[in-house]
Design an enzyme around this catalytic site. Sequence first.
Site, short mmCIF file in Angstrom:
data_model
loop_
_atom_site.label_atom_id
_atom_site.label_comp_id
_atom_site.label_asym_id
_atom_site.label_seq_id
_atom_site.Cartn_x
_atom_site.Cartn_y
_atom_site.Cartn_z
N GLU A 133 0.72 -1.18 -0.12
CA GLU A 133 0.09 -0.09 -0.12
C GLU A 133 0.82 0.99 -0.14
OE1 GLU A 133 -4.16 -1.91 1.93
OE2 GLU A 133 -2.77 -0.14 3.09
N CYS A 160 3.63 8.36 1.35
CA CYS A 160 3.95 7.18 2.15
C CYS A 160 4.08 6.08 1.68
CB CYS A 160 2.94 7.36 3.42
SG CYS A 160 3.26 6.08 4.47
N CYS A 211 5.77 -7.38 7.23
CA CYS A 211 6.84 -6.90 8.30
C CYS A 211 7.14 -8.05 9.33
CB CYS A 211 6.24 -5.60 8.93
SG CYS A 211 7.84 -5.06 10.15
N CYS A 265 4.93 -5.52 15.91
CA CYS A 265 4.71 -4.48 16.88
C CYS A 265 3.36 -4.63 17.34
CB CYS A 265 4.82 -3.09 16.46
SG CYS A 265 6.77 -2.86 15.95
N CYS A 310 0.21 -2.71 15.59
CA CYS A 310 0.32 -2.33 14.09
C CYS A 310 -0.21 -3.44 13.09
CB CYS A 310 1.92 -2.40 13.81
SG CYS A 310 2.19 -2.19 12.08
N SER A 329 12.03 6.41 8.33
CA SER A 329 11.27 5.92 9.55
C SER A 329 11.51 4.75 10.14
CB SER A 329 9.62 6.12 9.48
OG SER A 329 9.04 5.99 10.78
N HIS A 334 7.14 5.68 20.94
CA HIS A 334 5.99 5.17 21.58
C HIS A 334 6.16 4.79 23.07
CE1 HIS A 334 4.81 5.36 17.57
NE2 HIS A 334 5.07 4.10 16.96
N ASN A 346 -5.70 5.42 15.85
CA ASN A 346 -6.85 5.18 15.21
C ASN A 346 -7.43 3.41 15.52
OD1 ASN A 346 -7.76 7.45 13.90
ND2 ASN A 346 -5.86 7.01 12.60
N CYS A 385 -0.66 5.53 10.28
CA CYS A 385 0.50 4.96 10.47
C CYS A 385 0.25 3.80 11.24
CB CYS A 385 1.46 5.78 11.49
SG CYS A 385 2.79 4.89 12.19
S1 SF4 Z 1 5.12 -0.57 13.22
FE1 SF4 Z 1 6.63 -0.79 11.60
S2 SF4 Z 1 8.13 -2.21 12.29
FE2 SF4 Z 1 6.41 -2.45 13.57
S3 SF4 Z 1 5.28 -4.22 13.03
FE3 SF4 Z 1 4.37 -2.16 11.78
S4 SF4 Z 1 5.36 -2.15 9.96
FE4 SF4 Z 1 6.76 -3.17 10.94
#
Ligand code: SF4
Length: 363
Positions: free
Chosen positions: A99, A112, A119, A123, A126, A204, A229, A303, A346
């Site tokens: 995306e 972006c 990934c 996290c 995420c 980033s 964070h 969000n 994000c």
């Molecule tokens: S915040 Fe970034 S590093 Fe962490 S799981 Fe999501 S995409 Fe990966």
Amino acid sequence: MTDRKINIKSYTRNELRQVVAELGEPKYRAEQLHRWLFSNRVDNFESMTSLGSKLRNKLSRRYFIPSCSIERQQHESSIKEGAGTSKFLIKLHDGETVETVHIPADERNTVCVSSQVGCPLSCTFCATGYMGFTRNLNASEIVEQVYLANDHITAQSSANHVTNMVFMGMGEPLLNLSSVMEAVETLANQDYELTLPQRRITVSTVGLVPQIDSITQSGLKTKLAVSLHAADQEKRSTLIPIAKEHTVVNLRNALIRYAELTEEPVTLVYMLLEGINDSVQDAKNLATFSRNFLCKINLIDYNSIVNMKFKSVNEKKRDSFIRVLVDTGLHVTVRKSHGASINAACGQLALRKKQITASGRIN
Ligand code: SF4
């Protein structure tokens, strides 16, 4: 048929020089070839008229030129017509998707981009982390996201174009640093169709210490943002598992080295999560972390994502948090969450993509 041929765009500029040398051609042909691929963006060797037919034939026998395309797109409604955030699902040549988001704001058109399919870092807040990891993008797939977004922007208004770029899409860019650096160099090329000065590009990361040191030493002129964070070790490790390895102390030391050597501020991105990292003590920890080196703090809203336990904080809580930071003299900005209605904020890319894939549509 492309299956026995090699993807010519998977090569770096240096590797293209070797390709050309192996074909018995002079060095300058590599620069011509790179331009045809990354500035003119032709999709066949026949169109590369300056290369000569002999070389074109040799190339087309061995290599293929892959293409990326916008498979689906979604636009956030906005008060100003045409000024909302847009999200693109980009299909790569092997069928994988990533995306890319276009965020218009004032005079800027920020794109972006993703650096990986999925990934591996998981996290906890995420959406991309929940997908798992499929593969790294090569530099051309990163560059092409910017070009495709630019095509969309210029189609709306020929006076507009991409002005800024952030590596905040799917994936951890510093796990794919060589492709990121190669893409940055290509995009910053002043003679190419689209030029983005390095200073308008932000890399980033969640804070991979050796890779931050590599950037510090590399001479790269891009900006650096770190998703912090939480500023205490235990809490940060809970949110970002890789932080067990890349500790808060070591991360801070790497950022100090970066700021000292580059004389550029680091943006510390801090997403406020209700009851998790939003207390006055958390703000004090952040203030302590940010002391004595060039940095600015960017607070962002969370969000809510379906099936995730986190919630955003209310305004009162956010104000108290900000007050602690401002009282210690820190520079704080609050980022409005562009693209929230289309899950383009994000850490929110990809989970939605799975829904898109499953349902075959974006809604
Ligand atoms: S915040 Fe970034 S590093 Fe962490 S799981 Fe999501 S995409 Fe990966």
